[in-house]
Motif scaffolding. Structure first.
Motif, PDB file in Angstrom:
ATOM      1  N   THR A  60       0.914  -1.188   0.138  1.00 36.41           N
ATOM      2  CA  THR A  60      -0.123   0.149   0.039  1.00 36.41           C
ATOM      3  C   THR A  60       0.918   1.265  -0.016  1.00 36.41           C
ATOM      4  O   THR A  60       1.960   1.307   0.175  1.00 36.41           O
ATOM      5  N   GLU A  61       0.266   2.356  -0.118  1.00 35.59           N
ATOM      6  CA  GLU A  61       0.810   3.912  -0.078  1.00 35.59           C
ATOM      7  C   GLU A  61       1.845   4.005   1.082  1.00 35.59           C
ATOM      8  O   GLU A  61       2.853   4.455   1.553  1.00 35.59           O
ATOM      9  N   ASP A  62       1.189   3.188   2.214  1.00 39.90           N
ATOM     10  CA  ASP A  62       1.872   3.212   3.533  1.00 39.90           C
ATOM     11  C   ASP A  62       2.515   2.193   3.982  1.00 39.90           C
ATOM     12  O   ASP A  62       3.044   1.762   5.337  1.00 39.90           O
ATOM     13  N   SER A 298      -1.011   3.143  -4.633  1.00 36.77           N
ATOM     14  CA  SER A 298      -1.813   4.262  -4.190  1.00 36.77           C
ATOM     15  C   SER A 298      -2.841   3.949  -3.289  1.00 36.77           C
ATOM     16  O   SER A 298      -3.518   4.782  -2.734  1.00 36.77           O
ATOM     17  N   ASN A 300      -4.659   3.342   0.050  1.00 41.10           N
ATOM     18  CA  ASN A 300      -4.756   3.729   1.698  1.00 41.10           C
ATOM     19  C   ASN A 300      -5.284   2.589   2.208  1.00 41.10           C
ATOM     20  O   ASN A 300      -6.265   2.081   2.091  1.00 41.10           O
ATOM     21  N   SER A 301      -4.319   1.805   3.155  1.00 37.18           N
ATOM     22  CA  SER A 301      -4.873   0.884   4.067  1.00 37.18           C
ATOM     23  C   SER A 301      -6.005   1.111   4.858  1.00 37.18           C
ATOM     24  O   SER A 301      -6.828  -0.069   5.005  1.00 37.18           O
ATOM     25  N   THR A 302      -6.217   2.290   5.353  1.00 35.35           N
ATOM     26  CA  THR A 302      -7.431   2.465   6.321  1.00 35.35           C
ATOM     27  C   THR A 302      -8.486   2.476   5.347  1.00 35.35           C
ATOM     28  O   THR A 302      -9.706   1.986   5.675  1.00 35.35           O
ATOM     29  N   GLN A 303      -8.662   3.265   4.293  1.00 35.53           N
ATOM     30  CA  GLN A 303      -9.764   3.121   3.324  1.00 35.53           C
ATOM     31  C   GLN A 303     -10.065   1.890   2.737  1.00 35.53           C
ATOM     32  O   GLN A 303     -10.990   1.554   2.449  1.00 35.53           O
ATOM     33  N   GLN A 304      -9.067   1.160   2.411  1.00 32.42           N
ATOM     34  CA  GLN A 304      -9.337  -0.222   1.801  1.00 32.42           C
ATOM     35  C   GLN A 304     -10.147  -1.331   2.693  1.00 32.42           C
ATOM     36  O   GLN A 304     -10.945  -2.086   2.485  1.00 32.42           O
ATOM     37  N   ASN A 448      -8.706   9.889  -5.206  1.00 32.83           N
ATOM     38  CA  ASN A 448      -8.560  11.123  -4.736  1.00 32.83           C
ATOM     39  C   ASN A 448      -8.804  12.139  -6.031  1.00 32.83           C
ATOM     40  O   ASN A 448      -8.146  12.175  -6.989  1.00 32.83           O
ATOM     41  N   ASN A 455      -7.454   5.259  -4.103  1.00 34.17           N
ATOM     42  CA  ASN A 455      -7.119   5.059  -2.689  1.00 34.17           C
ATOM     43  C   ASN A 455      -7.531   3.653  -1.908  1.00 34.17           C
ATOM     44  O   ASN A 455      -7.182   3.150  -1.052  1.00 34.17           O
ATOM     45  N   ALA A 759     -13.467   6.829   5.722  1.00 36.99           N
ATOM     46  CA  ALA A 759     -12.286   7.259   4.783  1.00 36.99           C
ATOM     47  C   ALA A 759     -12.369   8.899   4.787  1.00 36.99           C
ATOM     48  O   ALA A 759     -11.173   9.484   4.356  1.00 36.99           O
TER      49      ALA A 759
END
Length: 830
Positions: A60-62, A298, A300-304, A448, A455, A759
């Protein structure tokens, strides 16, 4: 006496001569073989530049691991990361004179030669660790003398080229240790689920025993032989003074704790990972699975995680609304229940579930006893579960999407002994519940709108159940979720949010149709003259059709194309007004991004960058290097240069070979004033219209539109603020009705709401009003400018050139068809 001495001396000379001749002969043969074999050995430079086969990893991005692709599980580590105990255990087991010899252990070779001479077969190869490196990296594994000569020569060459530490590092990263694990780091994860640095002495010795025979000494399959090998290594470590007697005793007493740990991802985003993998394969086809590449997406682990949870929760809710589908399977367990051994019973029952895997949080379970009051089950994990009848009342038999069986009055109405079903634990009550795998599917895409970064992307209920990516490949009719683009076309042609259009019946005759086409609003009602704003948030079908009638098909398509839709998928008839265009969730989210950012087309991308094994960036997505103009003029990314950024495909310069997406990357001129008005109208969809359930988010910066196709086959909700655009689709893979009242506002919107709760940023996005926008008071019935002091007047926004004139000069656009009367009734069904 003298003659005896002379004879002895003569014999001695002959013996010495013969020995010398033999040595010379052997030396000559060895030299000849050496001269013959050396040209075929790898160069020193090749030895120093050894490349390990390392699998592809996607993050992921993070930086959270999504997936790993490759036949060999390997995580290379440097020598300084290897624990001393592991080095000592390995040397004790494989090559105790490693630090002294120069690549070849003559004593070991002599022992192997003796075994060959006395037994007629090769019992041990006398190989050193260096010789094993030579064999593993450069030679075959066949047991021939020529290969052994090559191995010896190459080992000597490796010792001259590399340090002992480098040789050990190569060996410990290369060796096969069972269960597709190569190298000690991968083995530590596979057998113990932790880094090699955290292994105990007993676990270290266990893994150190695997190189000799990974299958024979496998602690999972052959624990008894593995313990014997482990204990022998511990004794060797004691004899070589690597450990103390106490450590030896404690380690030997340690039980076998190894069990299989499959490589685990840190976040479930396999649909996105599959796209990234396919795209990277196009870029690096030769070594993508072995070159140690790392793809940073891109995502985002939280949004995914939020998207996955929202889809799972509400697809299951939908499935339960329509009744119980029945058990997944049924087995005869009568014989097992009659046995007297209860322990055997449980083991045998759980064994029947071994071929059923857990899907999301739904765990397979077997019903073994049912009474009127409850059902008793055992899960695949061995949990004993009791489900009382009151928890089964939802499970009325599914008959059709619109019909269920009789009410549940006892547990046996639902379950029977031998049924294989799904259960889960309620997070709030910590009680077990009966569940079921939903037949309906859903897709979610979050983008985004300022950058085009995807995301979150979920292409179905669960990847391994169905790898078809509905987010990128399911092309379905958009229904009323397409209407904002029709209304934008109207604004561009001179309509305003206050324009009055008559919502009245209309009939179309067409020789190609067997019957006349009589389009209706959902619910079959007509509401008479209606303002354009009200028509959008109430999703009036007839008004959309009249708009397209007025504009013409060609003009409508030319305007809609500006949002990135492919013309080949746009219908060339009036049905385009009702959303008959077939789009993917990604395409719709991309088009909505143009609205969310104030009128700039974006190119969605999934791969941010790719690194090679050494951490060098070998691909950088061009979209991440440029800013994009947004509807907030105070944003630092608001600049004209951003509009020049283009990319040949939606995911950068390389299109995935699978799951290809057709989205144009042209950047036509879109009026930000019309976009501002459309956005404001779409906010009323949530405040007053078919998306009112989203009011629970308690935000003033969100806008969106529901969408439902004929017979509730497809349900949509697409909504946004200035920071995030999210599109949700719900339907069946083989198009069929979702059921009565399963509209976009009921089937899709709850997924969107739950996702956006987690999100959306905590702060609201600021949308700056573009120049050329005027706000005035109007009469809500006529759409005309209100008289001074007029009661019930409301404010409306206009482009400056389309402001209604003062009442005495009013020549506003007339009602297109003067029929019917306005009403305040809201079509809640759409």
């Amino acid at each position: 006496m003298i003659s005896m001495i002379q004879a002895t001396f003569k014999t001695f000379k002959i013996t010495v001569y013969l020995i010398f001749s033999a040595i010379c002969f052997v030396s000559l043969i060895f030299s000849g073989v050496t001269l013959c074999l050396i040209p075929n050995l790898p160069a020193v430079e090749e030895i120093q530049d050894i490349q390990l086969q390392v699998p592809l990893k996607i993050f992921t991005e993070d930086g959270k691991l999504i997936a790993e692709y490759g036949e060999k599980h390997r995580t290379p580590i440097n020598y300084h990361e290897i624990p001393t105990n592991f080095v000592n255990a390995l040397i004790s087991a494989e090559d105790n004179r490693f630090w002294e010899h120069q690549g070849v252990d003559l004593i070991g070779l002599a022992r192997a030669a003796f075994q060959l001479a006395t037994t007629g077969s090769i019992k041990s190869g006398g190989s050193t660790i260096t010789m094993q490196v030579a064999k593993n990296y450069f030679l075959s594994r066949e047991k021939t003398f020529s290969r052994k000569f090559n191995e010896i020569l190459l080992a000597l060459q490796i010792e001259r080229s590399l340090s002992k530490e480098q040789i050990l590092e190569l060996y410990l990263n290369k060796i096969y240790l069972g269960h597709r694990s190569y190298g000690i780091a991968a083995a530590a994860r596979t057998y113990y689920g932790k880094p090699v640095q955290e292994l105990t002495l007993a676990q270290t010795a266990m893994i150190a025993g695997l190189p000799k025979a990974p299958s024979a000494y496998n602690p999972i399959r052959n624990p008894e032989r593995a313990i014997e090998r482990r204990n022998w290594i511990l004794d060797r470590m004691l004899a070589l003074n690597y450990i103390t007697s106490t450590q030896n005793v404690v380690a030997k007493q340690s039980p076998v704790t190894a069990k299989y740990h499959a490589p685990k991802s840190e976040i479930d985003a396999l649909y996105a990972a599959d796209i990234a993998r396919a795209e990277a394969l196009n870029m690096f086809p030769d070594d993508i699975y072995t070159g140690g590449y790392k793809i940073f997406t891109s995502i985002n682990s939280t949004q995914q995680a939020a998207g996955l949870e929202a889809i799972a929760t509400h697809l299951e809710d939908y499935s339960k609304r329509h009744g119980y589908l029945g058990p997944e399977d049924s087995v005869d367990i009568t014989a097992l229940l009659n046995t007297q051994d209860s322990k055997t019973d449980l083991q045998s029952l759980t064994a029947l579930l071994k071929d059923y895997r857990q899907v999301n949080h739904l765990i397979p379970a077997l019903v073994w006893e049912v009474t009127n009051d409850e059902a008793n089950l055992i899960s695949r994990n061995g949990d004993l579960i009791s489900l009382p009848t009151k928890q089964l009342t939802w499970a009325r038999k599914y008959i059709s999407a619109d019909k269920k069986g009789p009410r549940v009055r006892k547990a046996s109405d639902v379950l029977a002994s031998g049924d294989i079903v799904r259960v889960y634990k309620d997070q709030e009550t910590d009680e077990w519940r009966l569940g079921q795998l939903p037949k309906a599917q859903a897709a979610l895409v979050a983008i985004n709108p300022k950058t085009g970064a995807i995301n979150a992307l979920q292409g179905g209920f669960e990847f391994y159940s169905s790898k078809f990516n509905r987010a990128t490949s399911a092309r379905r009719q958009a229904g009323s979720a397409f209407k904002p683009f029709i209304y934008y076309s109207a604004l561009e042609d001179g309509f305003t949010a206050a324009s009055i259009v008559n919502d009245a019946p209309v009939v179309f005759q067409d020789k190609q149709l067997e019957t006349a086409w009589r389009p209706e609003n959902a619910g079959g009602k007509f509401y008479g003259p209606t303002r354009l704003r009200q028509a959008l948030y109430q999703s009036r079908n007839l008004i959309s059709i009249r708009i397209v009638q007025t504009l013409g098909i060609k003009q409508t398509i030319d305007t809609v194309k500006k949002f990135g839709f492919s013309e080949q998928h746009l219908p060339k008839d009036l049905s385009i007004a009702l959303g008959s265009a077939a789009v993917t969730p990604l395409e719709l989210a991309t088009a909505y991004s143009t609205i969310a950012n104030g009128g700039t087309n974006i190119t969605p991308y999934l791969i941010d960058h790719i690194e090679d094994f050494n951490g060098n960036i070998v691909y950088q997505n061009p979209n991440t290097q440029h800013a994009t103009r947004t509807n907030d003029n105070s944003d630092p990314s608001n600049n004209k240069e951003a509009d020049k950024t283009e990319s040949s495909t939606p995911f950068g310069d390389h299109t995935p070979s699978a799951q290809s997406i057709e989205i144009t990357s042209e950047k036509p001129e879109i009026d930000p004033r019309s976009i501002y008005i459309i956005t404001d109208m779409m906010k009323d969809v949530i405040k007053l219209g078919t998306g009112r359930r989203a009011k629970e988010l308690d935000r003033d910066d969100i806008a969106g539109k529901t969408g439902t196709t004929n017979d509730q086959v497809d349900a949509w909700f697409s909504g946004f603020n200035g920071d995030l655009v999210t599109t949700v689709w719900v339907g069946f893979d083989s198009p069929s009705t979702l059921g009565r009242n399963e509209y976009g506002g009921r089937a899709a919107l709850p997924i969107w709401i739950d996702f956006m709760k987690k999100a959306l940023p905590p702060y609201e996005s600021n949308t700056k009003q573009p120049e050329g926008i005027v706000t005035i008071r109007i009469n809500p019935t006529t759409g005309h400018r209100a008289l001074p002091g007029e009661k019930d007047a409301i404010f409306e926004i206009f482009r400056s050139e389309h402001v209604p004139p003062p009442p005495e000069e009013d020549n506003a656009r007339p009602v297109l068809i003067d029929q019917g009367h306005p009403t305040d009734v809201l079509d809640e069904l759409f």
